[in-house]
Scaffold this active site. Structure first.
Site, short mmCIF file in Angstrom:
data_model
loop_
_atom_site.label_atom_id
_atom_site.label_comp_id
_atom_site.label_asym_id
_atom_site.label_seq_id
_atom_site.Cartn_x
_atom_site.Cartn_y
_atom_site.Cartn_z
N GLU A 265 51.50 28.16 69.38
CA GLU A 265 51.49 27.59 68.03
C GLU A 265 52.95 27.41 67.64
O GLU A 265 53.57 28.28 67.04
CB GLU A 265 50.77 28.48 67.04
CG GLU A 265 50.67 27.81 65.66
CD GLU A 265 50.13 28.73 64.58
OE1 GLU A 265 49.66 28.20 63.56
OE2 GLU A 265 50.20 29.96 64.72
N ASP B 292 49.61 32.95 68.68
CA ASP B 292 49.64 32.66 67.25
C ASP B 292 51.01 32.97 66.65
O ASP B 292 51.61 34.02 66.93
CB ASP B 292 48.57 33.51 66.55
CG ASP B 292 48.54 33.31 65.05
OD1 ASP B 292 48.22 32.18 64.62
OD2 ASP B 292 48.84 34.26 64.31
#
Length: 560
Positions: free
Chosen positions: A286, A226
Site C-alpha cells: 500500500e 498495509d
C-alpha cells in the site's frame, strides 16, 4: 461457435491444464504474480455462510469456483485475524490466528485447499505499522516502564502537560494518548486503539517476520502490506511543520515530514522480501506516493523490496481522460519496473461512480476494464467491480458504521459505501446472506447489478470482465508483451499496442462521449481482427486507417 465462446472455451482448456500440472519454478521475468490477476475481497462483505449478516471464510471457500471461472488467479483478503474490530480488522490482536467472526484456522486451511484446487492463490493483508491495544504485546508493554516489551511500542513523556509533539492522527486528534498507569504517552498514527509498533526494535522485527512465516507454512502466497509509509518516526520526535487549513476533523494540517516515509522503511521492506523469497511469495505494497520516482523506490535499488508496489495514481483521476491516463502509464513505464494497476479498493469510492458521468456509466465501466486488464502489468480488481457495483454512501450519520465517518461527519462520510455486501442475485439480500440484517445495507441497484442477472446478459459488465480476463490468459501479447502508445496527440482516443513473440494486439479506447474515427499506422499492416469490442461487433476485420469507435467504445484487435 461465436468468437467470444471460442475464447472462453480455449481458456478453460489452458487453465485446466495448468491446474492439473505440477507447479514449476518461475522463469526470470515470468514470475507467477506477473501473469496473475489479483482480486481484493472484503471478508465481511463477500459471502455469509452462517447467516449472521457478516461474511466469513467458509463463504469465500464456497465461491472459489466463481473466482476460477471469472479468471482470477489470486485473492487478497482484507484482515481476518483476531481483532476488537475498532477499524474492522486493521487493529490486530493476534497475528497467527483467525477471528471467530470469520471462522477458525481449520476453516482457513479448508479455504486454502479449495483455492489450490481451483488455481486461486491466497494473499493476506498484513498490518505492519501497528497492532491492537488488546494485543498481548501491548498489554505487556503498557503494564510498566520496566516491562521487557515496553520498547516494542513508542512511549514518551509529555511536554508542558500535553503530548510529546504536534503530530496528528490521520483519523483525527493528537497522535498521542496518555496512559494513566505510567503517566507516559504512546504514539498511534491511526486510532488510539492502534498503537504503533517500534520497528527500530530488532525483537519486533523478528516477531513480525516470524508471523509471515507462520502463514507461508499454511500455504499463503504473499501479503499485501498495509500502511508501509508510516513504519518509522524520527528518534527525536521533533514537531512537524504546520500548513494552512484544517482537515475534515478540524485539526491542523501538518507536513508529516518526521513521521512518514522515512528511509528506514526500505530496510524493513528488504527484510520482509527476504522472508518472502524463501517461500516464492509476493509482496504487494500500500504505497501512496506523490510521484513515480517515489513509487520506484519501493521496488528497491536491487529489486529486493516490494515486487508489487501499488500505483494509486489512476484513483486520483475522477473522469476518463485519454491525456491523463496516457501520461500516467508513460510515467509508470519509464521506471522500467513491472506496473501494478488499481482503480478501486476498500478505502476508495467505487470506480463505477468515480469515472461514471451519470449517463454512460456502464459503457465507461467496460472501457476502464478494457484498459487496466490489457495494460502491461498486474491488475488488482476489487470485488464487485466486475458487476459495476455502485457506492452506497450513507445519507445519515446514524447509519454510519465506519468510525472515520462517525467522527468526521458530514465532511468525512467514511468508507461504508464501498464496502457493501457482494451482490450475487436479485433477491432482497442479494444472495449474500439469509439474515434479516446484513452488516451493511444492500443498495437498490443490486436488483440489476448482480452475478445471476449479469451472467445471462452477454453484453453485461460481468461478461465484459470474463471475456477480457479470458483474452489475457489466451494472448501472450496481453499477458507478457511490451507496451507502445500510438496516436499520442489524440486527446479523445487512447490507443496502444501490446507485442510479444511476433504477435501484435491493438487496444483503442474512446474516452469521449462522441463517436470518433482514428487511423493507426503500423509497419506492414492494414487490417486487424477484433478479439473484443464494446459495443459488440460482427468480428469482421477492421481497417487500421479508418477505425470507428462509438462513444466510450472499445476495440481490442490482433493486427495481421
Amino acid at each position: 461457435m461465436p468468437r467470444n465462446t471460442r475464447i472462453l472455451a480455449a481458456v478453460f482448456l489452458i487453465v485446466s491444464a495448468t491446474f492439473m500440472s505440477a507447479q514449476k519454478p518461475d522463469a526470470p521475468g515470468h514470475e507467477w504474480w506477473k501473469r496473475a490477476v489479483f482480486y481484493e475481497l472484503y471478508p465481511r462483505s463477500f459471502a455469509d455462510s452462517n447467516n449472521d449478516g457478516v461474511g466469513d471464510l467458509n463463504g469465500i471457500t464456497s465461491k472459489m469456483g466463481y473466482l476460477r471461472d471469472l479468471g482470477v488467479d489470486a485473492i487478497w483478503i482484507s484482515p481476518c485475524f483476531p481483532s476488537p474490530q475498532v477499524d474492522f480488522g486493521y487493529d490486530v490482536s493476534d497475528y497467527e490466528n483467525i477471528d471467530p467472526m470469520y471462522g477458525t484456522l481449520k476453516d482457513f486451511d479448508a479455504m486454502a485447499a479449495e483455492g489450490k484446487k481451483n488455481g486461486v492463490r491466497i494473499i493476506l493483508d498484513f498490518v505492519v505499522n501497528h497492532s491492537s491495544d488488546k494485543h498481548p504485546w501491548f498489554i505487556e508493554s503498557s503494564s510498566s516502564k520496566t516491562n521487557p516489551k515496553r520498547d516494542w511500542y513508542i512511549w514518551r513523556d509529555g511536554k508542558n502537560g500535553g503530548p510529546p509533539n504536534n503530530w496528528m492522527s490521520t483519523f483525527g486528534g493528537s497522535a498521542w494518548k496518555r496512559d494513566p498507569r505510567t503517566g507516559q504517552f504512546y504514539y498511534h498514527y491511526f486510532y488510539a486503539e492502534q498503537p504503533d509498533l517500534n520497528w527500530r526494535n530488532p525483537e519486533v522485527q523478528k516477531a513480525m517476520y516470524d508471523a509471515t512465516r507462520f502463514w507461508y507454512k499454511r500455504g499463503v502466497s504473499g501479503f499485501r502490506l498495509d500502511a508501509v509509509d508510516t513504519l518509522f518516526e524520527v528518534p527525536d520526535l521533533r514537531d512537524n511543520q504546520v500548513l494552512e487549513g484544517k482537515n475534515a476533523y478540524g485539526d491542523p494540517i501538518t507536513d508529516e515530514k518526521f513521521n512518514k516515509k522515512l528511509p528506514e522503511v526500505h530496510d524493513v521492506m528488504r527484510g520482509l522480501r527476504k522472508v518472502a523469497d524463501e517461500h516464492g511469495a509476493v509482496l504487494i505494497g500500500e504505497t501512496w506516493t506523490d510521484d513515480i520516482a517515489e513509487l520506484k523506490e519501493y521496488y528497491g535499488t536491487k529489486n529486493d523490496e516490494i515486487q508489487m508496489p501499488m500505483n494509486f495514481m489512476f484513483t486520483q483521476v475522477n473522469k476518463v481522460s485519454a491525456t491523463d491516463f496516457r501520461s500516467q502509464i508513460a510515467a509508470a513505464e519509464s521506471t522500467g519496473q513491472w506496473p501494478v494497476w488499481v482503480i478501486s479498493n476498500h478505502d476508495i469510492v467505487r470506480s463505477y461512480n468515480r469515472y461514471g458521468d451519470g449517463k454512460n456509466n456502464d459503457a465507461i465501466a467496460k472501457l476502464m476494464a478494457a484498459m487496466y486488464l490489457t495494460l502491461r502489468g498486474t491488475p488488482i480488481m476489487y470485488y464487485g467491480e466486475e458487476l459495476g457495483m455502485e457506492n452506497n454512501t450513507p445519507k445519515r450519520k446514524e447509519d454510519v458504521q465506519d468510525p472515520i465517518g462517525r467522527r468526521g461527519w458530514p465532511e468525512e462520510k467514511g468508507r461504508d459505501g464501498e464496502r457493501t455486501p457482494m451482490q450475487w442475485n436479485d433477491t432482497k439480500k442479494a444472495g449474500f446472506t439469509t439474515s434479516s440484517t446484513p452488516w451493511l445495507p444492500i443498495p437498490p441497484s443490486s436488483s440489476r447489478d448482480n452475478v445471476a442477472t449479469e451472467k445471462q446478459d452477454p453484453n453485461s459488465i460481468f461478461n465484459t470482465y470474463r471475456r477480457l480476463l479470458a483474452l489475457r490468459k489466451l494472448e501472450p501479447a496481453l499477458r507478457d508483451g511490451s507496451y507502445q502508445a500510438v496516436n499520442e496527440d489524440d486527446q479523445n482516443v487512447f490507443a496502444y499496442l501490446r507485442k510479444a513473440g511476433g504477435s501484435t494486439i491493438l487496444v483503442a479506447l474512446n474516452m469521449s462521449g462522441e463517436s470518433r474515427t482514428i487511423a493507426v499506422k503500423t509497419m506492414g499492416a492494414s487490417t486487424a481482427t477484433p478479439l473484443y469490442s464494446s459495443p459488440s461487433s460482427s468480428g469482421d476485420a477492421v481497417q487500421l486507417d479508418h477505425l470507428s469507435l462509438e462513444p466510450f467504445g472499445v476495440l481490442v484487435a490482433k493486427i495481421k
